[in-house]
Design an enzyme around this catalytic site. Sequence first.
Site, PDB file in Angstrom:
ATOM      1  N   HIS A 107       0.838  -1.194   0.000  1.00 31.58           N
ATOM      2  CA  HIS A 107       0.000   0.000   0.000  1.00 31.58           C
ATOM      3  C   HIS A 107       0.878   1.252   0.000  1.00 31.58           C
ATOM      4  O   HIS A 107       0.563   2.242  -0.658  1.00 31.58           O
ATOM      5  CB  HIS A 107      -0.926   0.012   1.217  1.00 31.58           C
ATOM      6  N   ASP A 141      -6.295   5.413   3.029  1.00 33.24           N
ATOM      7  CA  ASP A 141      -6.417   4.040   2.554  1.00 33.24           C
ATOM      8  C   ASP A 141      -7.672   3.386   3.132  1.00 33.24           C
ATOM      9  O   ASP A 141      -8.276   3.894   4.079  1.00 33.24           O
ATOM     10  CB  ASP A 141      -5.163   3.264   2.977  1.00 33.24           C
TER      11      ASP A 141
END
Length: 194
Positions: free
Chosen positions: A20, A115
């Site tokens: 990520h 996120d």
Amino acid sequence: MESNEASLSILMFPWLAHGHVFPYLELAKNLTKHNFTIFFCSTPIILQSLPLPHHLPITLIPLHLPSPPELPPDLHTTKHAPPHRMPLLRETFHASKAAFSAILASLRPDILIYDAFQPWAAEAAAKSEIPAVHFATTGAATYSFFYHPRLPPPPTSTSTPASWKPFWLLALISETATSSVRGFPTSRGPATSS
């Protein structure tokens, strides 16, 4: 953007996995080419591992998580934490809401990019009237697979599924059209079309 225009500041806040972090870092690098001021927030162990060229105007912001004895700071990343510690890492990350809110209040960025694992970040941004944008690091098919179970159940009815399904889909499409990126709620209400 022209160089004489004021630079917008963006706080980027990825999940604690390098899978990520690196897409967020690539996005940050590209945004700096357009005169954005970038703040990149993660745990110190992740920030230390970033291959960040010194010439880029990206400011690294450490987020210090609580450190229970079972999860010292060197394990504040999915890369180093053993699999059986992942639930504790997630809990510890969520316990950092106050620390993140303090960072948000201190920096006062123009935009937060967050996120999927920390929707609470968008809530904190909304309280400070900072727009929040979710940046997905996976492909559409993977995202759909995980998003589908979170859809509202179809309406209950004594009629057959064929009679209510189009109306349920229209309601879902309508809801999605008034949300931000691909159905994820914004912190400031409906998205506007460009």
